[in-house]
Design a protein around this motif. Structure first.
Motif, PDB file in Angstrom:
ATOM      1  N   LEU A 213      54.583  23.519  44.219  1.00  0.00           N
ATOM      2  CA  LEU A 213      54.305  24.781  45.040  1.00  0.00           C
ATOM      3  C   LEU A 213      52.837  24.867  44.945  1.00  0.00           C
ATOM      4  CD1 LEU A 213      55.009  27.801  46.147  1.00  0.00           C
ATOM      5  CD2 LEU A 213      55.024  28.608  43.965  1.00  0.00           C
ATOM      6  N   LEU A 214      52.118  24.497  44.046  1.00  0.00           N
ATOM      7  CA  LEU A 214      50.710  24.681  43.817  1.00  0.00           C
ATOM      8  C   LEU A 214      49.942  23.876  45.052  1.00  0.00           C
ATOM      9  CD1 LEU A 214      48.499  24.819  40.775  1.00  0.00           C
ATOM     10  CD2 LEU A 214      47.656  23.456  42.764  1.00  0.00           C
ATOM     11  N   ALA A 215      50.574  22.770  45.063  1.00  0.00           N
ATOM     12  CA  ALA A 215      49.908  21.766  46.346  1.00  0.00           C
ATOM     13  C   ALA A 215      50.304  22.084  47.623  1.00  0.00           C
ATOM     14  CB  ALA A 215      50.773  20.460  45.819  1.00  0.00           C
ATOM     15  N   ALA A 216      51.506  22.811  47.827  1.00  0.00           N
ATOM     16  CA  ALA A 216      51.923  23.196  49.201  1.00  0.00           C
ATOM     17  C   ALA A 216      51.017  24.506  49.542  1.00  0.00           C
ATOM     18  CB  ALA A 216      53.384  23.700  48.998  1.00  0.00           C
ATOM     19  N   VAL A 217      50.598  25.263  48.579  1.00  0.00           N
ATOM     20  CA  VAL A 217      49.858  26.533  48.864  1.00  0.00           C
ATOM     21  C   VAL A 217      48.508  25.981  49.434  1.00  0.00           C
ATOM     22  CG1 VAL A 217      48.648  28.507  47.466  1.00  0.00           C
ATOM     23  CG2 VAL A 217      51.243  28.153  47.358  1.00  0.00           C
TER      24      VAL A 217
END
Length: 239
Positions: free
Chosen positions: A100-104
């Motif tokens: 999720l962090l990478a996607a954000v």
């Protein structure tokens, strides 16, 4: 943590603090992918706490450009977003949080690259505040939504108002993390140890702004953030 891990985190927090103090956001986008690679257990609390320190210093420095009315609408949206982000952090496994962090980060990079600039109206400020609260509390990356609505303003205005928003918002997020048990003693110890790096980053921003204008620094931050997020995704998929 070994010496190499500590050094990597110190450098990442120093550079991220410098960028945050220069353009009004960037602590999470730059440092979070790096910290997630070497010490994921410190996220998101370490960077949220570090952002609190640097935003406080920026607010004091840029206080003449504050617009508390606009910041107030953004903070109104931040409250429900913070609660949702804290709950999301409890429910997500570590692998899911990293992805999720990478996607954000990649989403923020993509939006920044398009140049889309919504007007800083009440509705947009509240919506951006809610998105920032959710993402900032869950991943420590709450800058992109607010950066969009303030992207057309003068540099000092952007830095002061975004920093005021993130100062109050970060305190909200830290409170929510504490209530949900996501703020450990190890995170607090790491934060205290990194305060000098945060302060040095703030000081360095004064000198960097003389040689590297806002647009160039923003371009560098986008490239570094994209590389960090891509490396994080690769780690989660292949290792």
């Amino acid at each position: 943590m070994n010496a190499v891990t500590i050094a990597v985190i110190v450098v990442a927090v120093f550079l991220a603090s410098c960028m945050q103090a220069s353009i009004g956001f960037g602590m999470g986008m730059l440092a979070a992918p790096v910290v997630a690679l070497v010490a994921p257990a410190l996220l998101p609390g370490l960077l949220i706490a570090s952002a609190t320190v640097v935003t406080l210093m920026v607010v004091v420095r840029e206080r003449a450009s504050l617009d508390l009315r606009g910041t107030g609408w953004a903070l109104a949206g931040r409250v429900p977003g913070t609660v949702a982000g804290a709950l999301l952090l409890v429910w997500l496994p570590a692998r899911g949080l990293s992805l999720l962090l990478a996607a954000v980060v990649l989403g923020g990079v993509a939006v920044a690259a398009t140049g889309w600039r919504p007007a800083p109206l009440r509705r947009n400020l509240a919506t951006a505040g809610a998105a920032s609260g959710l993402l900032g509390t869950a991943t420590s990356i709450g800058g992109p939504p607010m950066a969009l609505v303030y992207s057309g303003a003068a540099n000092a205005h952007v830095r002061s108002n975004m920093s005021a928003f993130f100062l109050v918002g970060s305190l909200m997020s830290l409170g929510a993390l504490a209530v949900t048990g996501s703020l450990s003693g190890d995170i607090l110890q790491a934060f205290v140890a990194l305060v000098p790096a945060v302060m040095l980053g703030f000081v360095a921003s004064r000198f960097i702004n003389r040689f590297l204008d806002r647009n160039r620094l923003r371009a560098v931050s986008i490239i570094v953030s994209a590389l960090g997020a891509t490396a994080l995704i690769g780690q989660q998929i292949f290792f």
